[in-house]
Design a protein around this motif. Structure first.
Motif, PDB file in Angstrom:
ATOM      1  N   GLY A  94       0.831  -1.199   0.000  1.00  0.00           N
ATOM      2  CA  GLY A  94       0.000   0.000   0.000  1.00  0.00           C
ATOM      3  C   GLY A  94       0.861   1.244   0.000  1.00  0.00           C
ATOM      4  O   GLY A  94       2.062   1.181   0.258  1.00  0.00           O
ATOM      5  N   PRO A  95       0.231   2.394  -0.298  1.00  0.00           N
ATOM      6  CA  PRO A  95       0.987   3.652  -0.399  1.00  0.00           C
ATOM      7  C   PRO A  95       1.751   4.002   0.887  1.00  0.00           C
ATOM      8  O   PRO A  95       2.797   4.646   0.831  1.00  0.00           O
ATOM      9  CB  PRO A  95      -0.107   4.697  -0.677  1.00  0.00           C
ATOM     10  CG  PRO A  95      -1.256   3.925  -1.235  1.00  0.00           C
ATOM     11  CD  PRO A  95      -1.198   2.562  -0.644  1.00  0.00           C
ATOM     12  N   ASP A  96       1.244   3.551   2.048  1.00  0.00           N
ATOM     13  CA  ASP A  96       1.908   3.908   3.309  1.00  0.00           C
ATOM     14  C   ASP A  96       2.881   2.839   3.811  1.00  0.00           C
ATOM     15  O   ASP A  96       3.432   2.959   4.915  1.00  0.00           O
ATOM     16  CB  ASP A  96       0.858   4.146   4.402  1.00  0.00           C
ATOM     17  CG  ASP A  96       0.163   5.489   4.225  1.00  0.00           C
ATOM     18  OD1 ASP A  96       0.717   6.341   3.486  1.00  0.00           O
ATOM     19  OD2 ASP A  96      -0.912   5.682   4.809  1.00  0.00           O
ATOM     20  N   ALA A  97       3.058   1.775   3.015  1.00  0.00           N
ATOM     21  CA  ALA A  97       3.861   0.641   3.491  1.00  0.00           C
ATOM     22  C   ALA A  97       5.288   1.064   3.860  1.00  0.00           C
ATOM     23  O   ALA A  97       5.816   0.700   4.910  1.00  0.00           O
ATOM     24  CB  ALA A  97       3.895  -0.459   2.432  1.00  0.00           C
ATOM     25  N   GLU A  98       5.890   1.857   2.999  1.00  0.00           N
ATOM     26  CA  GLU A  98       7.273   2.263   3.258  1.00  0.00           C
ATOM     27  C   GLU A  98       7.365   3.091   4.544  1.00  0.00           C
ATOM     28  O   GLU A  98       8.229   2.856   5.393  1.00  0.00           O
ATOM     29  CB  GLU A  98       7.800   3.071   2.073  1.00  0.00           C
ATOM     30  CG  GLU A  98       9.257   3.464   2.224  1.00  0.00           C
ATOM     31  CD  GLU A  98       9.718   4.433   1.141  1.00  0.00           C
ATOM     32  OE1 GLU A  98       9.385   5.635   1.227  1.00  0.00           O
ATOM     33  OE2 GLU A  98      10.413   3.980   0.209  1.00  0.00           O
ATOM     34  N   LYS A  99       6.418   4.039   4.666  1.00  0.00           N
ATOM     35  CA  LYS A  99       6.427   4.906   5.858  1.00  0.00           C
ATOM     36  C   LYS A  99       6.242   4.095   7.130  1.00  0.00           C
ATOM     37  O   LYS A  99       6.898   4.319   8.151  1.00  0.00           O
ATOM     38  CB  LYS A  99       5.297   5.932   5.754  1.00  0.00           C
ATOM     39  CG  LYS A  99       5.701   7.199   5.029  1.00  0.00           C
ATOM     40  CD  LYS A  99       4.627   8.259   5.232  1.00  0.00           C
ATOM     41  CE  LYS A  99       4.393   9.004   3.917  1.00  0.00           C
ATOM     42  NZ  LYS A  99       3.044   9.566   3.830  1.00  0.00           N
TER      43      LYS A  99
END
Lengths: 401, 539
Positions: A74-79
């Motif tokens: 998901g878009p927030d996975a890295e964060k």
């Protein structure tokens, strides 16, 4: 009356079979099983030392199906991951693997593992212990992240040893010799994708193979057919433990007690105590345990995990460490110790009170000879480098064994 | 002209060990070697494309671990890999597999005899006890029993203490053991021929004795007292071949500043005023040194590269009479596949390690009779190992090399000198015997190297091709080796030493002779002793 157990239900008691179980059963000729995360795991298949030498001399496979595998996307996975672990995940390129640690707010180590960056917004996190609950806590505040536990659906086989690259080449994995350490590559396999990473836990040349569980036996057979002329042999937990100690790698239950399972105050460890300073990145934005670790980095760790070369050949497992030959002050303890057959040294990892590292180190080793118990005091010297770190492990392409 | 602190003659493993320790202590050392390669009898060379043969010694068990560790030979590329599972074949098609695990070993023996399966525990304990004492002497200089020097008395007391700790009964047994034949020794334990023959074969390897000859029981012990990482009696392969041991020693030697020159055979040790002062090479070149160390055997050293007039009376005769009889041959075979043997369980552990074609006690004795008559054995004892089943570096994948050690093969034939035709006939005898136990074996042969004592002496320089540099009988052991009065590595000419297997503790790739000699040299130079003690597992 004859009592039989034919219909008794032991399904919960019995460890679950691995995806490779039919092949493992054929090879585990002494029925030496233990378990890992509820899965059946071999202590050894034939003999621990034999398997250890396969790792160092030819090649061997280790069943890592029981390892926990989480797909975090998901878009927030890295964060989310970047806030959880102590290294900077944003520096990772796609198709790269990174060794990571994660800590409590107090900076105590929860677990170590590896992150595979599959795409910009997709990561595979692998670790030794189940971590669903901690991952859920760590994702609080990140709306666009999904955590998918793939532990049971993904089969994984670690192939380690100097002939491992030759085996994969013979298996038909074109260009595998160009794979650099900590990179990920994909190959067609029975119409599906076989993921291969140049990673491992033995300190030598090695790869890990990842495939959907339904193709586990096909993978095993392909690897073993290709490996027949290269001395391939399965290895168990005991040989793994020998190889990782020579490489200087830490193991839960030996070097560290997982923080979330620790009862007694500070009987868990910090990355600094484990001599993993290089794994903690204070330059990146806030992460779990940052404040506590920053404080610890200023005052220095109470203990330091130290590599020891100990005189004599009695393994120092469980030994106490003292500051003098007359054992006047107890300053630490050995976490793992063994006679290393390839290094030809009596090696150990030990937790030692940091201020005493500069002085003399003596180990009180207990051993047994035909039921009689003895102890001896042996001088220890500190090693900075891993006990076993052959240059061929890092070279690309790997040279011919 | 440059003058070295020390010249070591012969780049075999003991010579290289000696040079490494002298160089490590700061001496300016040169090793001179007659061949264009180093290693002596611990050598590996590609004699057929893709195959690396260890032409002479082929397995390792006696390498002193403390030397390996101290010289950091692992960092110099040495890895010793234990191998398991030798199969013994008797004359009637029966087999006895030497399993490593206790349960398997017991079950296998029980197949032949319940009695012998039980008795094996007692044999192993007794051999372990004998080995424990003798192992403690390996990295020590033998005392001179006639000397009153403090050090000799201390060393004699050390020996007395070790033997005394056995207890009275065992001490009697031990003394008896040194003079027994392997057959007499084993008769006290076993009733089955295949079990006796399996154990007895270690009593004849490398020696011109038979299983019924007095003294062969010590040879048996000599072969089982080594260890791999503390597993006493275990044998290993050097990864890359036995030459890897010599190469690692050479690399260590060079890292301390030692020099090695190949194609530099020595014609003469130059002696002036009763002192060794250098060597004359066969090229005519003379190199001077303060110390000369010979790694050649005692016979060759004193009768071939020394002037009789430079020696005190009697030494030349002692060297001529030194027992160094050629008794073994070697056939190295490149194979296109792994041979299958009959009556061996078909599994990856049993059918690949080693094969011992023992036949029976009777067969081995008859093989010895041939040697006595000056012919090679027509039904020889063969000890084979297939290193490529373990070591991926010595043959192409899927193909193999097989080392075959043969007893007996005389240095001199009754019907005249060795010729290439006779050598090949000898090789054919060996192949024919293996074919009996492995039908189709001949079809696998890609290349063969046949070595009789003649070739071994010509190439390596061992007199008569004797692998131990002299028989390991009590008259040539400990303070009797090589000669009584000269067992402390110093030779009758001043500044001259010996460091080869002709000295204590004798043959085998142990590095102990070379290290012990270095310790004595450093002592004479009043330098600190930098040669480590042995690491004993039973302390």
């Amino acid at each position: 009356m004859i009592v039989t157990m034919t219909n008794a239900d032991f399904s919960t008691e019995k460890p679950r079979p691995s995806h490779f179980q039919p092949r493992l059963d054929e090879r585990n000729i002494h029925d030496a099983w233990s378990s890992w995360n509820g899965y059946k795991l071999a202590e050894y298949y034939f003999e621990a030392e034999y398997e250890y030498f396969c790792i160092r001399n030819t090649c061997g496979t280790y069943d890592i199906c029981p390892m926990q595998k989480y797909l975090i996307s998901g878009p927030d996975a890295e964060k989310m991951l970047n806030r959880m672990v102590t290294r900077d995940v944003t520096k990772m390129r796609n198709n790269r693997v990174s060794y990571v640690l994660w800590c409590t707010d107090e900076g105590r180590l929860i677990d170590d593992g590896t992150i595979f960056r599959l795409a910009d917004d997709s990561f595979l996190l692998t670790c030794g212990s189940p971590s669903t609950a901690w991952l859920k806590k760590s994702s609080l505040g990140f709306d666009n992240v999904t955590i998918n536990d793939r532990s049971d659906e993904l089969a994984a086989l670690s192939l380690q040893g100097p002939t491992s690259c030759a085996v994969l080449k013979r298996m038909g994995l074109k260009g595998i010799e160009q794979a650099k350490p900590f990179t990920i590559h994909h190959f067609d396999f029975f119409g599906d994708s076989l993921m291969v990473s140049r990673t491992g836990f033995t300190g030598g040349l090695g790869y890990e193979l990842w495939i959907k569980a339904e193709l586990a036996l096909e993978l095993w057979d392909a690897v073993y057919e290709a490996g027949a002329d290269y001395g391939i042999h399965p290895f168990g937990e005991q040989a793994t433990n020998m190889a990782r100690l020579e490489a200087g790698f830490i193991m839960p239950g030996y070097e560290f007690n997982e923080a979330l399972k620790t009862v007694h105050f500070e009987h868990d460890q910090t990355p600094f105590e484990l001599n993993l300073d290089w794994m903690v990145d204070f330059k990146k934005p806030h992460f779990n345990g940052r404040a506590a670790l920053l404080e610890e980095s200023r005052r220095g760790p109470r203990y330091t995990l130290t590599k020891l070369d100990i005189e004599g050949n009695k393994p120092a497992e469980g030994a106490f460490i003292y500051d003098s030959q007359d054992c006047s002050r107890h300053i630490g303890y050995v976490t793992s110790g063994m006679w290393s057959p390839v290094v030809k040294a009596n090696i150990a990892l030990a937790m030692i009170e940091t201020p005493y590292l500069k002085g003399e180190l003596w180990a009180e080793i207990n051993y047994e000879k035909e039921l009689r118990h003895y102890s001896k005091i042996a001088r220890c010297s500190v090693k900075e480098e891993p006990f076993w770190a052959p240059d061929y492990a890092k070279v690309t392409p790997p040279r011919d064994y | 002209m440059k003058r070295y602190d020390a010249i070591v003659i012969g780049a075999g493993h003991n010579g290289l060990t000696n040079a490494a320790y002298l160089a490590k202590a700061g001496l300016d050392v040169l090793v001179v070697e007659k061949n264009d390669y180093i290693g002596g009898a611990a050598v590996s060379r590609e004699l057929h494309e893709g195959w690396v043969y260890s032409s002479c010694s082929y397995v390792c068990s006696m390498m002193r671990q403390s030397l390996h560790r101290d010289l950091d030979l692992s960092r110099h590329g040495l890895m010793l890999v234990p191998y398991l599972g030798t199969v013994n074949f008797d004359d009637h098609g029966n087999t006895l597999v030497s399993y490593h695990g206790e349960a398997a070993a017991y079950n296998e023996l029980k197949r032949h005899s319940r009695h012998d399966a039980d008795a094996m525990f007692r044999l192993q304990a007794d051999l372990g006890r004998y080995a424990q004492v003798i192992r403690k002497t390996l990295l020590r200089t033998p005392p001179d029993p006639t000397s009153f020097r403090i050090r000799d008395i201390q060393e004699l007391l050390f020996l007395a203490k070790q033997f005394g700790a056995l207890g009275q009964k065992e001490l009697y047994e031990y003394i008896r053991f040194f003079t027994l034949s392997a057959a007499d020794f084993l008769d006290d334990y076993f009733e089955t021929d295949i079990v006796k023959a399996t154990m007895a074969s270690a009593g004849i390897i490398g020696t011109a004795l038979g299983v019924y000859s007095p003294g062969s029981s010590y040879i048996l012990l000599h072969h089982v007292m080594g260890d791999i990482d503390g597993s006493i009696g275990a044998w290993g392969l050097a990864r890359g071949g036995m030459g890897a041991i010599s190469n690692a020693l050479a690399s260590a030697c060079k890292s301390y500043g030692g020099e090695i020159r190949t194609n530099a055979g020595v014609d003469q040790i130059i002696v002036k005023g009763g002192r060794a002062v250098g060597v004359a090479l066969s090229s005519g070149e003379e190199i001077s040194a303060n110390i000369v160390v010979s790694n050649l055997d005692a016979r060759r050293t004193f009768t071939k590269i020394m002037d009789r007039d430079d020696l005190p009376p009697g030494i030349f005769e002692k060297a001529e009479n030194f027992k160094i009889r050629g008794s073994s041959g070697k056939v190295n075979i490149a194979l296109s596949g792994l041979p299958k043997f009959t009556n061996v369980p078909d599994n990856p552990y049993a059918n690949r390690g080693g094969q011992a074609f023992t036949g029976s006690m009777e067969t081995m004795e008859r093989a010895y009779d041939c040697w006595k008559r000056g012919t090679w054995s027509d039904d020889p004892f063969i000890e084979s190992v297939i290193p490529s089943a373990w070591d991926p570096t010595v043959a192409p994948p899927g193909q193999h090399w097989m080392s075959n050690f043969i007893q007996y093969c005389p240095a001199e034939l009754a019907d005249g000198p060795w010729t290439p035709e006779k050598r090949d006939q000898f090789g054919q005898t060996v192949v024919n015997k293996i074919e009996r136990y492995s039908p189709g074996f001949k079809d696998l042969i890609v290349h063969m190297e046949v070595r009789t004592p003649f070739e071994i002496e010509q190439e390596v320089g061992l007199t008569e091709g004797n692998i131990f540099q002299g028989e390991l009988t009590i008259d040539q052991l400990l303070f009797n080796r090589p000669f009584p009065g000269y067992a402390q590595y110093r030779m009758p000419v001043k500044n001259m030493y010996m460091c080869g297997s002709s000295t204590h503790p004798g043959g085998g790739v142990s590095s102990a002779c070379g290290a012990n000699a270095a310790r004595e040299i450093l002592m004479d130079l009043r330098r600190p002793n930098t040669v480590p003690e042995d690491d004993c597992y039973d302390d």
